[in-house]
Design a protein around this motif. Structure first.
Motif, short mmCIF file in Angstrom:
data_model
loop_
_atom_site.label_atom_id
_atom_site.label_comp_id
_atom_site.label_asym_id
_atom_site.label_seq_id
_atom_site.Cartn_x
_atom_site.Cartn_y
_atom_site.Cartn_z
N GLU A 177 35.79 33.60 32.94
CA GLU A 177 36.12 34.17 34.64
C GLU A 177 36.43 35.63 34.28
OE1 GLU A 177 36.87 34.23 38.53
OE2 GLU A 177 35.84 32.50 37.13
N LEU A 178 37.17 35.91 33.21
CA LEU A 178 37.53 37.42 33.04
C LEU A 178 36.21 38.27 32.96
CD1 LEU A 178 39.48 39.67 32.40
CD2 LEU A 178 39.41 39.02 30.08
N GLN A 193 39.00 30.74 31.01
CA GLN A 193 39.53 31.94 31.65
C GLN A 193 38.97 33.17 31.10
OE1 GLN A 193 43.51 30.92 29.93
NE2 GLN A 193 44.41 30.81 32.16
N PHE A 204 46.87 33.85 27.54
CA PHE A 204 45.68 34.51 27.92
C PHE A 204 46.29 35.82 28.90
CE2 PHE A 204 43.10 35.49 31.52
CZ PHE A 204 41.75 35.72 31.08
N SER A 205 47.44 35.44 29.47
CA SER A 205 47.96 36.66 30.52
C SER A 205 48.55 37.86 29.32
CB SER A 205 48.99 36.41 31.06
OG SER A 205 48.48 35.38 32.24
N LEU A 253 40.54 25.64 28.12
CA LEU A 253 41.18 26.40 29.42
C LEU A 253 41.16 27.84 29.05
CD1 LEU A 253 42.43 26.72 32.00
CD2 LEU A 253 44.56 26.44 30.85
N PHE A 254 41.54 28.30 27.81
CA PHE A 254 41.21 29.61 27.68
C PHE A 254 39.77 30.17 27.31
CE2 PHE A 254 41.33 33.14 24.15
CZ PHE A 254 42.14 33.86 24.66
N LYS A 265 43.90 23.35 26.16
CA LYS A 265 44.51 24.95 26.13
C LYS A 265 43.42 25.70 25.65
CE LYS A 265 49.44 24.03 25.95
NZ LYS A 265 50.61 24.29 24.74
N ASN A 324 51.17 31.03 28.57
CA ASN A 324 50.69 32.04 29.01
C ASN A 324 50.06 32.90 28.04
OD1 ASN A 324 52.94 32.81 27.57
ND2 ASN A 324 53.87 34.22 29.06
#
Length: 603
Positions: free
Chosen positions: A107-108, A104, A501-502, A100-101, A97, A499
């Motif tokens: 990518e952001l 992300q 990150f969101s 993955l964060f 995780k 969720n």
């Protein structure tokens, strides 16, 4: 050979474990007796086996035992996973995780970060060069009275745009017959400052700002121009002359040019250039802001400490009675002057920090995205005034944590400069969640006189030059809201939910007041009862001076409403936020003194 193998395997098990029960041994002996014929036929083969085979069997026996295969398979399945195995699985899950964060986040930033000099910003960089060329070539004017300057700007504005342009004087405007000479000269220094050249600019909800510093020549000022708004009157004329001359240039074909208030402060108007909708710059979503400034030695900054008064009560009252009332300190007024003088100083400090900490710029960009996702800009069709807590303030907080944190007698960096952007962001969020700015003053280094800065009400973060409070003018409820958001984000970052990150970066609910607050109230009020009388015998000079400190009548009333409701609901609420509606246009700000809309959110 089978008998030899079984003996070796049994020896291996005895060497590594003593957990076999006597019943297990009995079963093994029974198996031996039932297979004697097979063992007898294999004895000759066992003598020809090499020592390498024996060693391999020992190794296999040891491996089987360590992995739980040496004993009964059924019993190991019934036993379940050990604590060590559960911990290993949890660590693997958290590592996945976390990785993955980070992916992300990368990518952001690749989607939102705007980098100067890139292919995407080629048109913007060309426009900035064109703006610089126009600014340094502007025509100068001779010294003139306030009335003559007002007429000149109206005339030039009408020639360039077809309608008159007014000088954006602050409140209070210059009194009739004021002995003040105004003049305009082209900027001495023009630099792109702020987040864009530092690599921290991000496209948030709608657009991003690019700040252009235009330094006013020192000869335009006198030593005591910091008194009674004289500096701000000269600054307003400088801004007006820039606008009307930009209208007369080729830039008028590329941009819509207008005034805007920096931090909703009438003392700090700027010229804003918004790309026209039919240009390629419009797709980039950039807004160019031309901000006046002065060199640090133009005015004596040492006299502009927050405990000094530079707006005399007699000037506010429009009289010559010097002993009218006791003079109160003007910390926000003083900070507005000093901030103009230290723009390049702060820029250099952040650039040095960016050089020392490789990931500083990316972490600051994440903080800006995070703040943008929690900033309410409109409610339905009603636009709201910009908050005074800004990306620059959070960037300075991050710099304080990385370079020279000093709080409670403890000096030293709170965050290592070797951290990556994710770690720096998380460290800054945890600090914002724990620290109460309304009751804990901070400073860069140890040079600031905290008895001077601490005497003023409100949050305090003294800049590296020990000259100005970076958080001057930020309302207490804004910092309470910031802390509440940081506390929730810190929980999301530490819980590693699927969720998170969101929830941290993408949640649109944080900009919707109906989802952001438990209760929402709309106040459409008459401003007159909340504002001090401006003229006549009913004028309360002390109240009027306190109102002027906020820099805008709407902000003054907003502060009073927030203070009143926060006190009344202190035991029932965690936060009372008061958002003020924005004026439809810059010229409509005068109408704001009659009626205005406020939106109150309660948590």
């Amino acid at each position: 050979m089978a008998a030899g193998k079984r003996k070796l395997a049994g020896a291996g098990l005895a060497t590594h474990s003593t957990k076999h029960s006597r019943n297990d041994q009995t079963r093994v002996e029974a198996d031996d007796s039932s297979n004697d014929s097979m063992l007898a036929s294999d004895d000759s083969d066992a003598e020809s086996d090499s020592s390498m085979h024996d060693a391999d069997e020992l190794k296999l026996a040891g491996e089987n035992h360590e992995s739980g295969v040496g004993g009964s398979t059924e019993r190991n399945k019934a036993r379940g996973a050990t604590n060590a195995e559960i911990m290993a699985l949890n660590e693997a899950s958290l590592l996945f995780k976390s990785n993955l964060f980070k992916l992300q986040i990368d990518e952001l930033l690749s989607e939102t970060l705007v980098t100067a000099g890139s292919k995407v910003t080629r048109d913007l960089d060309a426009a900035l060069k064109q703006i610089r060329d126009v600014l340094v070539a502007m025509d100068s004017t001779k010294e003139m009275t306030v009335d003559a300057a007002t007429n000149l700007v109206r005339k030039l504005g009408k020639q360039a745009t077809g309608h008159a342009v007014a000088i954006p004087f602050p409140d209070p405007a210059p009194a009739a017959g004021l002995a003040l000479k105004l003049a305009f000269e082209a900027p001495e220094v023009v630099n792109v400052v702020g987040s864009y050249p530092l690599g921290m600019a991000v496209r948030t909800q709608r657009s991003f700002n690019v700040d252009v510093l235009a330094q006013m020549p020192a000869q335009m000022f006198q030593e005591r121009d910091y008194m009674n708004y004289r500096y701000f009157y000269k600054r307003a004329f400088f801004v007006a002359m820039i606008r009307v001359q930009l209208h007369a240039s080729a830039l008028n074909e590329l941009f819509d040019i207008e005034f805007e208030l920096l931090r909703s402060d009438t003392r700090l108007p700027v010229v804003v250039l918004r790309p026209k909708s039919d240009t390629r710059l419009a797709k980039l979503g950039c807004i160019v802001r031309i901000q006046p400034s002065i060199a640090p030695d133009t005015l004596p900054l040492r006299r502009l400490m927050p405990d000094r008064n530079h707006v005399r009560a007699a000037y506010v009252a429009g009289t010559t009675d010097a002993d009218l009332v006791a003079e109160q300190a003007t910390p926000q007024y003083n900070a507005a002057v000093v901030s103009d003088a230290l723009q390049l100083t702060h820029m250099k400090y952040l650039f040095e920090t960016n050089e020392q900490c490789i990931e500083f710029g990316r972490a600051a960009a994440l903080l800006r995205v995070w703040l943008g996702q929690r900033t309410v800009q409109h409610i339905g069709q009603q636009q709201l005034m910009a908050p005074r807590i800004s990306g620059f303030a959070l960037t300075m907080v991050l710099a304080w944590l990385v370079r020279s944190a000093n709080s409670g007698g403890v000096t030293g960096a709170r965050l290592s400069s070797s951290m990556d952007a994710h770690q720096l962001f998380k460290g800054a969020i945890e600090f914002l969640a724990a620290h109460d700015f309304n009751h804990g003053a901070l400073q860069f280094g140890t040079d600031a006189d905290m008895t001077v800065f601490g005497a003023q009400s409100g949050a305090v973060l003294v800049d590296p030059s020990a000259s100005v409070n970076v958080l001057a003018g930020v309302q207490p409820w804004e910092l309470d809201a910031l802390r509440l958001h940081a506390q929730q984000t810190a929980l999301d970052l530490n819980h590693h939910s699927a969720n998170h990150f969101s929830r941290v970066f993408l949640s649109a609910a944080l900009t919707d007041v109906t989802a952001k607050y438990d209760h929402v109230f709309r106040l459409d009020i008459d401003m007159a009862p909340f504002l001090a009388a401006r003229f006549g015998s009913e004028m309360n000079v002390t109240a009027r001076a306190a109102e002027l400190e906020h820099g805008h009548p709407v902000v003054a009333v907003q502060h009073r409403i927030a203070q009143l409701l926060s006190t009344a609901l202190a035991r029932q609420t965690r936060l009372v936020a008061v958002h003020a509606g924005a004026d439809a246009s810059f010229d409509d700000r005068i109408k704001a003194t009659r009626r205005h809309v406020f939106v109150v959110g309660v948590v």
